[in-house]
Design a protein around this motif. Structure first.
Motif, PDB file in Angstrom:
ATOM      1  N   ALA A 158       0.839  -1.205   0.000  1.00 37.14           N
ATOM      2  CA  ALA A 158       0.000   0.000   0.000  1.00 37.14           C
ATOM      3  C   ALA A 158       0.873   1.253   0.000  1.00 37.14           C
ATOM      4  O   ALA A 158       0.552   2.258  -0.657  1.00 37.14           O
ATOM      5  CB  ALA A 158      -0.918   0.000   1.221  1.00 37.14           C
ATOM      6  N   MET A 159       1.986   1.195   0.707  1.00 40.90           N
ATOM      7  CA  MET A 159       2.902   2.335   0.734  1.00 40.90           C
ATOM      8  C   MET A 159       3.538   2.564  -0.637  1.00 40.90           C
ATOM      9  O   MET A 159       3.684   3.711  -1.091  1.00 40.90           O
ATOM     10  CB  MET A 159       3.978   2.098   1.802  1.00 40.90           C
ATOM     11  CG  MET A 159       3.419   2.038   3.215  1.00 40.90           C
ATOM     12  SD  MET A 159       4.607   1.427   4.427  1.00 40.90           S
ATOM     13  CE  MET A 159       5.647   2.866   4.622  1.00 40.90           C
ATOM     14  N   ILE A 160       3.899   1.482  -1.292  1.00 39.83           N
ATOM     15  CA  ILE A 160       4.476   1.598  -2.634  1.00 39.83           C
ATOM     16  C   ILE A 160       3.457   2.184  -3.606  1.00 39.83           C
ATOM     17  O   ILE A 160       3.778   3.055  -4.426  1.00 39.83           O
ATOM     18  CB  ILE A 160       4.987   0.224  -3.116  1.00 39.83           C
ATOM     19  CG1 ILE A 160       6.254  -0.154  -2.341  1.00 39.83           C
ATOM     20  CG2 ILE A 160       5.260   0.236  -4.623  1.00 39.83           C
ATOM     21  CD1 ILE A 160       6.776  -1.542  -2.645  1.00 39.83           C
ATOM     22  N   GLN A 161       2.211   1.734  -3.505  1.00 42.90           N
ATOM     23  CA  GLN A 161       1.161   2.286  -4.374  1.00 42.90           C
ATOM     24  C   GLN A 161       0.961   3.775  -4.107  1.00 42.90           C
ATOM     25  O   GLN A 161       0.715   4.562  -5.030  1.00 42.90           O
ATOM     26  CB  GLN A 161      -0.153   1.521  -4.169  1.00 42.90           C
ATOM     27  CG  GLN A 161      -0.186   0.149  -4.807  1.00 42.90           C
ATOM     28  CD  GLN A 161       0.060   0.214  -6.315  1.00 42.90           C
ATOM     29  OE1 GLN A 161      -0.479   1.064  -7.017  1.00 42.90           O
ATOM     30  NE2 GLN A 161       0.879  -0.711  -6.807  1.00 42.90           N
ATOM     31  N   THR A 162       1.069   4.170  -2.833  1.00 47.43           N
ATOM     32  CA  THR A 162       0.948   5.588  -2.484  1.00 47.43           C
ATOM     33  C   THR A 162       2.023   6.404  -3.183  1.00 47.43           C
ATOM     34  O   THR A 162       1.767   7.495  -3.708  1.00 47.43           O
ATOM     35  CB  THR A 162       1.049   5.762  -0.958  1.00 47.43           C
ATOM     36  OG1 THR A 162      -0.045   5.099  -0.337  1.00 47.43           O
ATOM     37  CG2 THR A 162       1.023   7.230  -0.563  1.00 47.43           C
ATOM     38  N   ILE A 163       3.238   5.879  -3.206  1.00 47.49           N
ATOM     39  CA  ILE A 163       4.348   6.558  -3.881  1.00 47.49           C
ATOM     40  C   ILE A 163       4.126   6.578  -5.393  1.00 47.49           C
ATOM     41  O   ILE A 163       4.307   7.611  -6.054  1.00 47.49           O
ATOM     42  CB  ILE A 163       5.681   5.863  -3.537  1.00 47.49           C
ATOM     43  CG1 ILE A 163       5.992   6.021  -2.046  1.00 47.49           C
ATOM     44  CG2 ILE A 163       6.828   6.419  -4.389  1.00 47.49           C
ATOM     45  CD1 ILE A 163       7.153   5.187  -1.572  1.00 47.49           C
ATOM     46  N   LYS A 164       3.711   5.438  -5.934  1.00 53.73           N
ATOM     47  CA  LYS A 164       3.493   5.328  -7.385  1.00 53.73           C
ATOM     48  C   LYS A 164       2.432   6.306  -7.870  1.00 53.73           C
ATOM     49  O   LYS A 164       2.551   6.882  -8.960  1.00 53.73           O
ATOM     50  CB  LYS A 164       3.037   3.903  -7.741  1.00 53.73           C
ATOM     51  CG  LYS A 164       4.134   2.879  -7.844  1.00 53.73           C
ATOM     52  CD  LYS A 164       3.529   1.554  -8.289  1.00 53.73           C
ATOM     53  CE  LYS A 164       4.578   0.475  -8.461  1.00 53.73           C
ATOM     54  NZ  LYS A 164       3.970  -0.807  -8.919  1.00 53.73           N
TER      55      LYS A 164
END
Length: 261
Positions: free
Chosen positions: A89-95
């Protein structure tokens, strides 16, 4: 000593160089830090560190290699264990954030060394973008609005102050300035993403005056720390860290009222 991504965190590199994390460790417990530098003590593994490394691996473009080298995060299907699922979820937030993507453009995981205050320092910059004039560092945090009690000042402070991130960015900016022979600092920025089920995010900046205050404090403290590191002064024990607990020998009875102090 020539530093690489493979030996950057080694005991040999830490003996040879000072770093922000080592400086902070000396402040917390000199005895523990010296035990780590001698190889007599290895800090316990930390789930938060592994989760942060997972998100960092995405930013630096080494996620596939990270998955291969860190199988303990994944089940038999190659999926993150439940306690680490927030990492995706954190990676998606960055993406999904265009501004964060913009700030994270540049050279990744760049190692630099320089002499500051008479000592050799090492830094690893998450992102360096000389063209746009900035340094960026990714932080995975419990919550952007978390408050931490500072007993010394008797007041609450942000995670930025609590974890000494202003000083870290000041050291990074100064090392980069020295290495590249520039007169002024590049703009240091922190990209913070929270570990909440719905991650929060922010790009955080700093004022130059506060960065200078942090460097002045390093200059004031570094002399004693180097004396300890070189074995010229007996290291102090904090009495509360994992190392101090491990070597602790009881010699008296503790009154219950002292436990809350």
């Amino acid at each position: 000593m020539i530093l690489t991504s493979q030996n950057y965190h080694s005991i040999e590199a830490n003996r040879h160089y000072m770093s922000n994390s080592q400086f902070k460790s000396f402040e917390e417990c000199e005895a523990k830090t010296m035990a780590e530098l001698s190889g007599a003590f290895i800090a316990p593994s930390n789930d938060n560190f592994l989760l942060g490394s997972y998100v960092h691996a995405y930013v630096e473009g080494t996620l596939d290699q990270f998955k291969e080298s860190t199988p303990e995060l994944f089940n038999n299907k190659g999926q993150l264990y439940a306690k680490y699922e927030v990492g995706d979820a954190m990676i998606q937030t960055i993406k999904n954030d265009e501004f964060i993507q913009f700030v994270l453009q540049g050279e990744k995981e760049l190692i630099m060394t320089a002499e500051l205050f008479g000592v050799h320092w090492k830094v690893k910059l998450d992102v360096l973008n000389q063209q746009r004039g900035r340094i960026a560092d990714l932080k995975t945090v419990k919550g952007l609005r978390e408050r931490y009690w500072n007993k010394e000042y008797g007041a609450y402070e942000s995670f930025i102050e609590h974890y000494k991130y202003i000083r870290q960015m000041a050291i990074y900016a100064e090392v980069e300035r020295v290495v590249n022979g520039r007169e002024n600092w590049l703009e240091p920025l922190i990209v913070a993403v929270s570990k909440e089920s719905v991650p929060d995010k922010a790009v955080i900046g700093f004022d130059a005056d506060r960065l200078k205050v942090e460097l002045d404090e390093v200059a004031e403290k570094i002399g004693h720390i180097i004396e300890v590191k070189r074995g010229l002064v007996e290291p102090r024990h904090c009495g509360q860290c994992a190392y101090c607990k491990r070597i602790k020998k009881l010699r008296s009875i503790t009154h219950y009222s002292d436990l809350a102090v």
